[in-house]
Design a protein around this motif. Structure first.
Motif, PDB file in Angstrom:
ATOM      1  N   UNK A  62      24.400 -30.297  -5.132  1.00 12.56           N
ATOM      2  CA  UNK A  62      23.023 -30.756  -5.372  1.00 12.56           C
ATOM      3  C   UNK A  62      22.626 -31.934  -4.498  1.00 12.56           C
ATOM      4  N   UNK A  63      23.400 -32.210  -3.448  1.00  8.72           N
ATOM      5  CA  UNK A  63      23.070 -33.331  -2.573  1.00  8.72           C
ATOM      6  C   UNK A  63      22.358 -32.900  -1.296  1.00  8.72           C
ATOM      7  N   UNK A 108      15.914 -22.238  -1.011  1.00  2.62           N
ATOM      8  CA  UNK A 108      16.093 -22.982  -2.264  1.00  2.62           C
ATOM      9  C   UNK A 108      16.603 -24.360  -1.857  1.00  2.62           C
ATOM     10  N   UNK A 109      15.700 -25.323  -1.777  1.00  8.64           N
ATOM     11  CA  UNK A 109      16.040 -26.641  -1.224  1.00  8.64           C
ATOM     12  C   UNK A 109      16.588 -27.506  -2.356  1.00  8.64           C
ATOM     13  N   UNK A 110      17.892 -27.444  -2.515  1.00  9.53           N
ATOM     14  CA  UNK A 110      18.581 -28.116  -3.610  1.00  9.53           C
ATOM     15  C   UNK A 110      18.945 -29.562  -3.285  1.00  9.53           C
ATOM     16  N   UNK A 188      10.746 -30.781 -10.530  1.00  7.94           N
ATOM     17  CA  UNK A 188      11.916 -31.569 -10.933  1.00  7.94           C
ATOM     18  C   UNK A 188      13.182 -30.747 -10.759  1.00  7.94           C
ATOM     19  N   UNK A 189      14.271 -31.434 -10.421  1.00  9.75           N
ATOM     20  CA  UNK A 189      15.516 -30.729 -10.121  1.00  9.75           C
ATOM     21  C   UNK A 189      15.909 -29.749 -11.234  1.00  9.75           C
ATOM     22  N   UNK A 190      15.728 -30.146 -12.479  1.00 11.03           N
ATOM     23  CA  UNK A 190      16.117 -29.292 -13.599  1.00 11.03           C
ATOM     24  C   UNK A 190      15.304 -28.003 -13.656  1.00 11.03           C
ATOM     25  N   UNK A 191      14.160 -27.975 -12.975  1.00 13.60           N
ATOM     26  CA  UNK A 191      13.292 -26.802 -13.005  1.00 13.60           C
ATOM     27  C   UNK A 191      13.356 -25.978 -11.721  1.00 13.60           C
ATOM     28  N   UNK A 192      14.275 -26.348 -10.812  1.00 14.80           N
ATOM     29  CA  UNK A 192      14.317 -25.705  -9.498  1.00 14.80           C
ATOM     30  C   UNK A 192      14.557 -24.200  -9.611  1.00 14.80           C
TER      31      UNK A 192
END
Length: 262
Positions: A62-63, A108-110, A188-192
């Protein structure tokens, strides 16, 4: 002791989507020749799979989505290795493969998308990004210019915004990337993954023939003059309406039912 560095790209079918994951988390998913080759092979495999309707490119962890070229690699296979016996640099070959691919390619830009990773993002057709991701071309800070990725970036960003990024090397946040049209959605990251699934669901249900012809036309027309693009569009209409999918789509519309794509 250094963290293990699994090198390569993980390929996985998830429903109608082919996921290509750069699996070099210890190197921030940096690119080298092997990784780029495997991305190209994954795209070819997806196109050869009749059940595949879309390709997702992402990075492990996730970085970082992709931090660009692997600057720790030296010699043959490094991003700056020049082999005059080969007609085309492997990164250019990948970008051409992505442009020619008949399937939509979604990033998917994580995490951070920098340098060559930013170019890889720009070469995709659509993108969904986590809101804490950074984007940029920091090459000027180490005495370089983002030469190999410049054509891909020029097709996405406005000239002045891109020039500023290339000159200053300063990164931009996800909100600014959205303003500039680099990504389609920022969440938000949690909704990616939920947002990605939402976009994929609206992609895989569309006509494969229409998507292939549409992507081909989009890429061809943007390099034409207005007159050339109009002539090209006119010539493509008979091809478009003659496909099985077009006949099925029109029949389904008239019969008020869901189409069954061939």
């Amino acid at each position: 002791m250094d963290e293990p560095d699994p090198t390569g790209v993980t390929t996985e079918r998830r429903g109608a989507a082919m996921w290509l994951t750069i699996n070099r988390e210890a190197r921030r998913n940096a690119l080298n020749e092997d990784v780029v080759r495997q991305l190209g092979d994954g795209i070819a495999a997806a196109q050869a799979d009749p059940g595949c309707r879309v390709i997702v490119i992402t990075g492990a962890g996730n970085k970082a989505f992709c931090a660009g070229a692997d600057l720790q690699q030296r010699g043959a296979g490094s991003p700056f290795d020049v082999d005059y016996s080969r007609p085309r640099h492997y990164l250019v070959a990948l970008f051409r493969t992505m442009q020619a691919c008949g399937l939509p390619i979604v990033a998917r830009v994580n995490g951070h998308a920098l340098a060559g990773g930013f170019g890889l993002l720009c070469a995709c057709d659509m993108a969904v990004a986590a809101d804490d991701a950074l984007f940029g071309t920091p090459e000027s800070k180490i005495g370089l210019t983002p030469m190999m990725i410049l054509p891909a970036m020029q097709r996405v960003l406005a000239p002045r915004a891109l020039m500023e990024m290339c000159i200053t090397g300063e990164p931009i946040g996800a909100a600014r990337a959205f303003e500039l049209g680099v990504v389609n959605y920022v969440v938000p990251r949690a909704e990616l993954d939920a947002k990605l699934d939402w976009l994929l669901a609206r992609t895989v249900g569309r006509s494969p023939a229409a998507l292939r012809l549409g992507k081909q036309a989009f890429n061809a027309m943007r390099d034409m003059t207005l007159e050339q693009a109009q002539e090209y569009a006119q010539a493509m209409v008979p091809t478009m309406v003659s496909t099985e999918d077009a006949r099925e789509g029109l029949a389904a519309f008239q019969q008020k039912r869901e189409p069954v794509w061939r």
